[in-house]
Design a protein around this motif. Structure first.
Motif, PDB file in Angstrom:
ATOM      1  N   ASP A  28     -64.552  -3.378  23.419  1.00 31.51           N
ATOM      2  CA  ASP A  28     -63.760  -3.293  24.637  1.00 31.51           C
ATOM      3  C   ASP A  28     -64.495  -2.386  25.617  1.00 31.51           C
ATOM      4  OD1 ASP A  28     -61.913  -2.924  26.595  1.00 31.51           O
ATOM      5  OD2 ASP A  28     -60.281  -2.265  25.281  1.00 31.51           O
ATOM      6  N   GLU A  29     -65.234  -3.017  26.505  1.00 35.34           N
ATOM      7  CA  GLU A  29     -66.078  -2.233  27.413  1.00 35.34           C
ATOM      8  C   GLU A  29     -65.253  -1.307  28.313  1.00 35.34           C
ATOM      9  OE1 GLU A  29     -69.169  -4.255  29.631  1.00 35.34           O
ATOM     10  OE2 GLU A  29     -69.278  -2.587  31.044  1.00 35.34           O
ATOM     11  N   ALA A  30     -64.094  -1.800  28.768  1.00 35.90           N
ATOM     12  CA  ALA A  30     -63.286  -0.988  29.687  1.00 35.90           C
ATOM     13  C   ALA A  30     -62.828   0.309  29.014  1.00 35.90           C
ATOM     14  CB  ALA A  30     -62.087  -1.795  30.154  1.00 35.90           C
ATOM     15  N   ALA A  31     -62.631   0.245  27.696  1.00 32.53           N
ATOM     16  CA  ALA A  31     -62.125   1.425  26.989  1.00 32.53           C
ATOM     17  C   ALA A  31     -63.255   2.313  26.474  1.00 32.53           C
ATOM     18  CB  ALA A  31     -61.257   0.984  25.823  1.00 32.53           C
ATOM     19  N   TRP A  32     -64.488   1.811  26.506  1.00 33.39           N
ATOM     20  CA  TRP A  32     -65.604   2.556  25.917  1.00 33.39           C
ATOM     21  C   TRP A  32     -66.034   3.731  26.800  1.00 33.39           C
ATOM     22  CZ3 TRP A  32     -70.756   3.624  27.264  1.00 33.39           C
ATOM     23  CH2 TRP A  32     -71.524   4.183  26.227  1.00 33.39           C
ATOM     24  N   LYS A  33     -66.319   4.830  26.160  1.00 30.79           N
ATOM     25  CA  LYS A  33     -66.883   5.998  26.870  1.00 30.79           C
ATOM     26  C   LYS A  33     -68.016   6.549  26.022  1.00 30.79           C
ATOM     27  CE  LYS A  33     -63.011   8.658  28.662  1.00 30.79           C
ATOM     28  NZ  LYS A  33     -61.979   8.133  27.934  1.00 30.79           N
ATOM     29  N   PRO A  34     -69.085   7.039  26.622  1.00 28.26           N
ATOM     30  CA  PRO A  34     -70.109   7.667  25.781  1.00 28.26           C
ATOM     31  C   PRO A  34     -69.539   8.937  25.159  1.00 28.26           C
ATOM     32  CG  PRO A  34     -70.577   8.058  28.094  1.00 28.26           C
ATOM     33  CD  PRO A  34     -69.392   7.139  28.053  1.00 28.26           C
ATOM     34  N   PRO A  35     -70.002   9.318  23.970  1.00 22.65           N
ATOM     35  CA  PRO A  35     -69.494  10.550  23.368  1.00 22.65           C
ATOM     36  C   PRO A  35     -69.912  11.760  24.210  1.00 22.65           C
ATOM     37  CG  PRO A  35     -71.331   9.656  22.095  1.00 22.65           C
ATOM     38  CD  PRO A  35     -71.022   8.661  23.160  1.00 22.65           C
ATOM     39  N   ALA A  69     -79.719   6.912  21.760  1.00 23.67           N
ATOM     40  CA  ALA A  69     -78.873   6.176  20.807  1.00 23.67           C
ATOM     41  C   ALA A  69     -77.478   6.804  20.763  1.00 23.67           C
ATOM     42  CB  ALA A  69     -79.508   6.183  19.417  1.00 23.67           C
ATOM     43  N   PHE A  70     -77.431   8.133  20.839  1.00 21.76           N
ATOM     44  CA  PHE A  70     -76.146   8.839  20.803  1.00 21.76           C
ATOM     45  C   PHE A  70     -75.254   8.415  21.978  1.00 21.76           C
ATOM     46  CE2 PHE A  70     -73.733  12.694  22.148  1.00 21.76           C
ATOM     47  CZ  PHE A  70     -72.879  12.779  21.059  1.00 21.76           C
ATOM     48  N   ILE A  71     -75.828   8.340  23.190  1.00 24.05           N
ATOM     49  CA  ILE A  71     -74.994   7.954  24.343  1.00 24.05           C
ATOM     50  C   ILE A  71     -74.812   6.432  24.422  1.00 24.05           C
ATOM     51  CG2 ILE A  71     -75.363  10.056  25.701  1.00 24.05           C
ATOM     52  CD1 ILE A  71     -77.378   8.409  27.422  1.00 24.05           C
ATOM     53  N   SER A  72     -75.271   5.732  23.386  1.00 25.54           N
ATOM     54  CA  SER A  72     -75.056   4.282  23.271  1.00 25.54           C
ATOM     55  C   SER A  72     -74.134   3.989  22.083  1.00 25.54           C
ATOM     56  CB  SER A  72     -76.398   3.576  23.053  1.00 25.54           C
ATOM     57  OG  SER A  72     -77.336   3.943  24.036  1.00 25.54           O
ATOM     58  N   ARG A  73     -73.505   5.022  21.538  1.00 31.55           N
ATOM     59  CA  ARG A  73     -72.737   4.866  20.296  1.00 31.55           C
ATOM     60  C   ARG A  73     -71.671   3.774  20.427  1.00 31.55           C
ATOM     61  NH1 ARG A  73     -69.961  10.150  17.934  1.00 31.55           N
ATOM     62  NH2 ARG A  73     -68.162   9.468  19.141  1.00 31.55           N
ATOM     63  N   ASP A  74     -71.645   2.892  19.430  1.00 33.99           N
ATOM     64  CA  ASP A  74     -70.664   1.790  19.310  1.00 33.99           C
ATOM     65  C   ASP A  74     -70.925   0.619  20.250  1.00 33.99           C
ATOM     66  OD1 ASP A  74     -69.381   3.246  17.357  1.00 33.99           O
ATOM     67  OD2 ASP A  74     -67.904   4.098  18.748  1.00 33.99           O
ATOM     68  N   VAL A  75     -71.924   0.695  21.131  1.00 35.69           N
ATOM     69  CA  VAL A  75     -72.225  -0.465  21.990  1.00 35.69           C
ATOM     70  C   VAL A  75     -72.994  -1.469  21.128  1.00 35.69           C
ATOM     71  CG1 VAL A  75     -73.392  -1.283  24.079  1.00 35.69           C
ATOM     72  CG2 VAL A  75     -72.345   0.992  24.051  1.00 35.69           C
ATOM     73  N   LEU A 112     -74.005  -3.429  29.358  1.00 30.61           N
ATOM     74  CA  LEU A 112     -72.757  -2.979  29.967  1.00 30.61           C
ATOM     75  C   LEU A 112     -72.742  -3.465  31.414  1.00 30.61           C
ATOM     76  CD1 LEU A 112     -72.551   0.694  28.632  1.00 30.61           C
ATOM     77  CD2 LEU A 112     -71.545  -1.375  27.672  1.00 30.61           C
ATOM     78  N   SER A 113     -71.628  -4.105  31.821  1.00 29.52           N
ATOM     79  CA  SER A 113     -71.638  -4.715  33.155  1.00 29.52           C
ATOM     80  C   SER A 113     -71.683  -3.657  34.251  1.00 29.52           C
ATOM     81  CB  SER A 113     -70.446  -5.631  33.335  1.00 29.52           C
ATOM     82  OG  SER A 113     -69.276  -4.951  32.971  1.00 29.52           O
ATOM     83  N   ALA A 114     -71.174  -2.461  33.940  1.00 31.87           N
ATOM     84  CA  ALA A 114     -71.161  -1.420  34.968  1.00 31.87           C
ATOM     85  C   ALA A 114     -72.536  -0.754  35.121  1.00 31.87           C
ATOM     86  CB  ALA A 114     -70.136  -0.371  34.597  1.00 31.87           C
ATOM     87  N   VAL A 115     -73.485  -1.150  34.291  1.00 29.79           N
ATOM     88  CA  VAL A 115     -74.751  -0.427  34.234  1.00 29.79           C
ATOM     89  C   VAL A 115     -75.915  -1.383  34.451  1.00 29.79           C
ATOM     90  CG1 VAL A 115     -76.285   0.706  32.584  1.00 29.79           C
ATOM     91  CG2 VAL A 115     -73.879   1.304  32.623  1.00 29.79           C
ATOM     92  N   ASP A 116     -76.624  -1.250  35.539  1.00 31.29           N
ATOM     93  CA  ASP A 116     -77.806  -2.077  35.711  1.00 31.29           C
ATOM     94  C   ASP A 116     -78.780  -1.392  36.656  1.00 31.29           C
ATOM     95  OD1 ASP A 116     -79.593  -4.091  35.477  1.00 31.29           O
ATOM     96  OD2 ASP A 116     -78.473  -5.563  36.637  1.00 31.29           O
ATOM     97  N   GLY A 117     -79.404  -0.357  36.181  1.00 32.56           N
ATOM     98  CA  GLY A 117     -80.361   0.362  37.015  1.00 32.56           C
ATOM     99  C   GLY A 117     -79.665   0.941  38.242  1.00 32.56           C
ATOM    100  N   LEU A 118     -80.341   0.903  39.367  1.00 34.30           N
ATOM    101  CA  LEU A 118     -79.741   1.400  40.601  1.00 34.30           C
ATOM    102  C   LEU A 118     -78.971   0.264  41.267  1.00 34.30           C
ATOM    103  CD1 LEU A 118     -82.772   3.454  41.930  1.00 34.30           C
ATOM    104  CD2 LEU A 118     -80.511   4.384  41.423  1.00 34.30           C
ATOM    105  N   ILE A 119     -77.836   0.594  41.867  1.00 37.91           N
ATOM    106  CA  ILE A 119     -77.004  -0.415  42.531  1.00 37.91           C
ATOM    107  C   ILE A 119     -77.810  -1.030  43.685  1.00 37.91           C
ATOM    108  CG2 ILE A 119     -74.888  -0.722  43.895  1.00 37.91           C
ATOM    109  CD1 ILE A 119     -73.960   1.943  42.347  1.00 37.91           C
ATOM    110  N   PRO A 120     -77.976  -2.367  43.715  1.00 36.34           N
ATOM    111  CA  PRO A 120     -78.783  -2.950  44.792  1.00 36.34           C
ATOM    112  C   PRO A 120     -78.145  -2.703  46.165  1.00 36.34           C
ATOM    113  CG  PRO A 120     -78.294  -4.586  43.081  1.00 36.34           C
ATOM    114  CD  PRO A 120     -77.456  -3.378  42.785  1.00 36.34           C
ATOM    115  N   MET A 121     -78.954  -2.444  47.180  1.00 37.11           N
ATOM    116  CA  MET A 121     -78.449  -2.285  48.546  1.00 37.11           C
ATOM    117  C   MET A 121     -78.066  -3.680  49.063  1.00 37.11           C
ATOM    118  SD  MET A 121     -78.549   0.941  49.209  1.00 37.11           S
ATOM    119  CE  MET A 121     -78.519   1.256  50.976  1.00 37.11           C
TER     120      MET A 121
END
Ligand code: HEC
Ligand code: HEC
Length: 301
Positions: free
Chosen positions: A38-45, A151-157, A163-172
């Motif tokens: 559940d990506e919406a509920a996931w948070k890095p530790p 790896a730690f900040i990727s736990r459980d992914v 992750l849809s919210a994550v893709d390098g820098l947000i394109p202008m």
């Protein structure tokens, strides 16, 4: 039927049911992850979740390397730029190239090198280009520690999950032509206070140009990538206060100054297709507003 054959038939029926039940879940559609996540509920530790064991020691050392890169790796890094200068908040800030879940996204194809690369290769891309330094041996303790933190900040992914919210820098949204004169004026009033009039920064504030800054082959040396970073994260005290045109003007001004060269950069995008604003020539691509280059660097690949 004899009692024995009745029992056998019942066992056979039961095992048939068991097989059917085991096979029941439909296979996941192609391209999706088999693991429910559940990506919406996931948070890095949090940093406080780092375990107190030898794994935790490695994760902590990795985090320290991201925060204090030049101080920790003086043989490899000569800039005053640290990993967290761009990957802000220990790699967790959504608008500053977040590294959350990154361990699940590699190995992956990288168009710039024209091949599939590992996460260690990707870290070394930033070592040689963004920090204008040298590559760490893939089997070094330092690389392992950085990978342990990632790896730690990727736990459980789940592996392979982007992750849809994550893709390098947000394109202008629009690519605007940057004006170095307007950029210079704005730099003097909103940026020089921290990054200094000569762009050299003052540790821990990173240099934006000159011998201690990122190299010509860093993503930040591209107008659009720099404009995205600036418009979403700078000035540090008031992010979001600049217009897109301001950000492109500042990016043009910053990237018009001399910076460290990067050996073998002309081999990037070996099959063509370099983005328009790459400031050096590659196959089928002419350099876009190339800056002067400092310091002949030895090969870092
Ligand atoms: C000057 C800015 C800068 C610095 C310093 C920097 N990076 Fe990066 N890094 C970037 C940018 C920009 C990207 C994304 C490139 C793109 O998408 O265009 C990136 C991408 C990455 C990625 C891949 C992310 C993904 O989702 O695919 C990793 C891993 C990474 N950096 C690790 C590091 C590490 C570790 C350090 C320190 C050794 C570091 N970076 C230093 C700017 C920087
Ligand atoms: C209050 C101090 C401050 C001000 C003002 C400021 N910055 Fe920064 N800047 C930082 C710090 C500190 C970092 C490193 C990120 C971190 O530690 O969170 C940074 C990082 C950066 C980076 C990425 C790292 C690198 O070396 O490329 C760029 C680009 C940048 N700033 C551009 C600007 C621009 C353009 C302005 C003016 C609009 C500006 N900054 C204003 C403090 C400041």
């Amino acid at each position: 039927m004899s009692p024995i054959s009745t029992t056998l038939a019942a066992v056979a029926a039961a095992s048939l049911v068991a097989c059917t039940v085991e096979r029941a879940p439909a296979p996941p559609p192609p391209g999706s992850s088999a693991v429910s996540f559940d990506e919406a509920a996931w948070k890095p530790p949090a940093e406080s979740d780092i375990p107190n064991d030898s794994m935790g020691t490695s994760i902590r050392r990795g985090l320290a390397l991201l925060r204090f890169t030049p101080e920790s790796l003086p043989k490899y890094v000569h800039s005053n730029v640290r990993c967290t200068s761009c990957h802000e908040n220990d790699g967790l800030k959504a608008t500053a190239v977040p590294l959350t879940g990154v361990h699940a996204r590699f190995p992956k194809y990288n168009a710039r090198s024209g091949k599939v690369i590992t996460l260690a290769d990707r870290v070394n891309f930033c070592m040689t280009r963004s920090l204008a330094g040298a590559a760490l041996p893939a089997d070094s303790r330092e690389m392992n520690d950085m990978l342990a933190y990632l790896a730690f900040i990727s736990r459980d992914v789940p592996m392979g999950r982007k992750l849809s919210a994550v893709d390098g820098l947000i394109p202008m949204k629009d690519t605007l032509p940057g004006d170095t004169l307007r950029g210079r004026q704005l730099y003097a009033t909103t940026c020089a206070l921290c990054h200094q009039a000569d762009g050299a920064g003052k540790s821990p504030i990173p240099a934006l140009w000159g011998p201690q800054s990122y190299s010509i082959a860093a993503s930040m040396a591209r107008a659009e990538r720099a404009a995205s970073f600036i418009s979403h994260n700078m000035p540090q005290t008031a992010p979001g206060s600049l217009t897109p045109q301001n950000a492109f003007d500042l990016a043009a001004y910053i990237n018009s100054h001399p910076r460290p060269d990067s050996p073998l950069k002309e081999n990037d995008w070996p099959t063509g297709g370099a983005p328009r604003d790459v400031p050096y020539a590659t196959k089928g691509h002419a350099a876009f507003n190339p800056p002067a280059r400092l310091l002949p660097r030895v090969s870092t690949h």
